[in-house]
Design an enzyme around this catalytic site. Structure first.
Site, mmCIF file in Angstrom:
data_model
loop_
_atom_site.group_PDB
_atom_site.id
_atom_site.type_symbol
_atom_site.label_atom_id
_atom_site.label_comp_id
_atom_site.label_asym_id
_atom_site.label_seq_id
_atom_site.Cartn_x
_atom_site.Cartn_y
_atom_site.Cartn_z
ATOM 1 N N LYS A 138 39.465 25.290 -6.039
ATOM 2 C CA LYS A 138 39.466 25.448 -4.621
ATOM 3 C C LYS A 138 38.769 24.308 -4.033
ATOM 4 O O LYS A 138 39.413 23.632 -2.992
ATOM 5 C CB LYS A 138 39.251 26.695 -4.057
ATOM 6 C CG LYS A 138 39.974 27.856 -4.427
ATOM 7 C CD LYS A 138 39.404 28.959 -3.567
ATOM 8 C CE LYS A 138 38.056 29.492 -4.024
ATOM 9 N NZ LYS A 138 37.792 30.155 -5.157
ATOM 10 N N ARG A 170 37.841 36.036 2.310
ATOM 11 C CA ARG A 170 37.831 36.620 1.184
ATOM 12 C C ARG A 170 37.942 38.341 1.154
ATOM 13 O O ARG A 170 38.128 38.901 -0.013
ATOM 14 C CB ARG A 170 36.380 36.427 0.312
ATOM 15 C CG ARG A 170 36.451 35.372 -0.636
ATOM 16 C CD ARG A 170 35.049 35.082 -1.064
ATOM 17 N NE ARG A 170 34.952 34.418 -2.433
ATOM 18 C CZ ARG A 170 34.648 33.373 -2.449
ATOM 19 N NH1 ARG A 170 34.509 32.607 -1.470
ATOM 20 N NH2 ARG A 170 34.457 32.827 -3.796
ATOM 21 N N ARG A 201 31.376 23.454 -16.688
ATOM 22 C CA ARG A 201 31.411 23.146 -15.232
ATOM 23 C C ARG A 201 29.895 22.605 -14.696
ATOM 24 O O ARG A 201 28.942 23.383 -15.082
ATOM 25 C CB ARG A 201 32.011 24.051 -14.399
ATOM 26 C CG ARG A 201 32.211 23.792 -13.071
ATOM 27 C CD ARG A 201 33.406 24.472 -12.492
ATOM 28 N NE ARG A 201 32.900 25.254 -11.201
ATOM 29 C CZ ARG A 201 33.810 25.750 -10.228
ATOM 30 N NH1 ARG A 201 34.983 25.246 -10.376
ATOM 31 N NH2 ARG A 201 33.269 26.486 -9.558
ATOM 32 N N ARG A 256 25.848 26.074 -11.802
ATOM 33 C CA ARG A 256 25.463 27.165 -10.517
ATOM 34 C C ARG A 256 24.962 28.525 -11.096
ATOM 35 O O ARG A 256 25.244 28.939 -12.425
ATOM 36 C CB ARG A 256 26.616 27.577 -9.702
ATOM 37 C CG ARG A 256 26.900 26.356 -8.805
ATOM 38 C CD ARG A 256 28.191 26.441 -8.061
ATOM 39 N NE ARG A 256 28.576 27.808 -8.061
ATOM 40 C CZ ARG A 256 29.817 28.231 -7.300
ATOM 41 N NH1 ARG A 256 30.469 27.110 -6.869
ATOM 42 N NH2 ARG A 256 30.125 29.293 -6.967
ATOM 43 N N ARG A 284 32.715 38.109 -10.811
ATOM 44 C CA ARG A 284 33.546 37.509 -9.673
ATOM 45 C C ARG A 284 35.207 37.567 -9.778
ATOM 46 O O ARG A 284 35.575 37.806 -8.456
ATOM 47 C CB ARG A 284 32.979 36.195 -9.540
ATOM 48 C CG ARG A 284 31.692 35.855 -9.031
ATOM 49 C CD ARG A 284 31.004 34.525 -9.380
ATOM 50 N NE ARG A 284 31.769 33.513 -8.542
ATOM 51 C CZ ARG A 284 31.873 32.263 -8.824
ATOM 52 N NH1 ARG A 284 31.070 31.746 -9.761
ATOM 53 N NH2 ARG A 284 32.566 31.313 -8.067
HETATM 54 P P1 AMP Z 1 32.359 29.890 -3.779
HETATM 55 O O1 AMP Z 1 31.817 28.790 -3.906
HETATM 56 O O2 AMP Z 1 33.268 30.051 -2.900
HETATM 57 O O3 AMP Z 1 33.030 30.362 -5.038
HETATM 58 O O4 AMP Z 1 31.224 31.151 -3.234
HETATM 59 C C1 AMP Z 1 30.071 31.522 -3.935
HETATM 60 C C2 AMP Z 1 29.735 32.958 -3.582
HETATM 61 O O5 AMP Z 1 29.156 32.824 -2.172
HETATM 62 C C3 AMP Z 1 30.628 34.043 -3.642
HETATM 63 O O6 AMP Z 1 30.904 34.479 -5.095
HETATM 64 C C4 AMP Z 1 30.131 34.951 -2.663
HETATM 65 O O7 AMP Z 1 28.920 35.708 -3.455
HETATM 66 C C5 AMP Z 1 29.550 34.222 -1.550
HETATM 67 N N1 AMP Z 1 30.729 33.781 -0.690
HETATM 68 C C6 AMP Z 1 31.359 32.582 -0.397
HETATM 69 N N2 AMP Z 1 32.341 32.873 0.594
HETATM 70 C C7 AMP Z 1 32.323 34.057 0.794
HETATM 71 C C8 AMP Z 1 33.206 35.115 1.764
HETATM 72 N N3 AMP Z 1 34.135 34.403 2.369
HETATM 73 N N4 AMP Z 1 32.626 36.249 1.831
HETATM 74 C C9 AMP Z 1 31.766 36.856 1.126
HETATM 75 N N5 AMP Z 1 31.172 36.263 0.329
HETATM 76 C C10 AMP Z 1 31.273 34.872 0.077
#
Ligand code: AMP
Length: 209
Positions: free
Chosen positions: A9, A84, A123, A156, A167
């Site tokens: 994404k 989300r 990654r 990460r 996740r």
């Molecule tokens: P990402 O980089 O988009 O995979 O986001 C990493 C982490 O940030 C996720 O696993 C959540 O803990 C948090 N996060 C990011 N976006 C959201 C969202 N819209 N709602 C809740 N938690 C979020």
């Protein structure tokens, strides 16, 4: 932009934002920056993120409201990692209705779980700009430093196999209903996320043209 963790994404959202000259809004990047800067939101978010859980909706709504009010979002944006949950999706609908800029398309990038686990193992990410590399298929030009800003790349903290599996569960339980939410409204486009980055970008561009 919707899809499971590791679907690409972030990479695809950055390419599309660039292509269309609009802002790339990644809630994951915003939160990681907040954690690094130890802001109030960052201090609250860290434990949720490290465990693979979602940050509570009220916090996220505040984050997105603030981000979308910035001047660079006025000409449009690619949203990456938000919404989300169905609560977030409904709130976003209201927010964008108020702003007069409704969502035009929702892209779902689909990648099977086992391919995700395999990808995530190779990654590395840039802690400064958020760019993601694969040590197998998208290597940095120089070993372990970001092509854009020379920052040393890191794994990460939420990308161990255990946390990624968590996740994926959270995605299925809380975010799949968001996929249905947009499918019901006729906005959803499903994209096969397997293949070269540029191939996937072309597939997305063809669907949203
Ligand atoms: P990402 O980089 O988009 O995979 O986001 C990493 C982490 O940030 C996720 O696993 C959540 O803990 C948090 N996060 C990011 N976006 C959201 C969202 N819209 N709602 C809740 N938690 C979020």
């Amino acid at each position: 932009m919707l899809g499971p963790p590791g679907a690409g994404k972030g990479t695809q959202a950055a390419m599309l934002a660039d292509k269309f000259g609009v802002a790339h809004v990644s809630t994951g990047d915003i939160l990681r920056a907040a954690v690094a800067a130890e802001t109030e939101v960052g201090l609250r978010a860290k434990a949720y993120m490290d465990a693979g859980n979602l940050i509570p909706d009220d916090v996220m709504l505040e984050v997105i409201r603030e981000r979308l009010s910035q001047p660079d979002a006025k000409a449009g944006f690619v949203l990456d990692g938000f919404p989300r949950t169905v609560v977030q999706a409904n709130a976003l609908l209201d927010l964008l209705l108020e702003a007069g800029t409704p969502i035009e398309r929702v892209v779902l990038i689909e990648v099977p779980d086992e391919a995700i686990i395999e990808r995530i193992e190779s990654r590395l990410s840039c802690p400064t700009c958020g760019r993601v590399y694969s040590m197998k298929t998208r290597k940095p030009q120089f070993d372990h430093v970001c092509d854009v800003d020379n920052t040393p790349l890191v794994r990460r903290s939420d990308e161990s196999e255990d946390v990624v599996r968590k996740r994926l569960d959270v995605y299925r339980e809380q975010t799949m209903p968001v996929v249905e939410f947009y499918a019901d409204r006729g906005l959803l486009r499903r994209i096969d996320g397997i293949g070269e980055v540029a191939e996937v970008t072309d597939r997305i561009a063809a669907e949203i043209a």
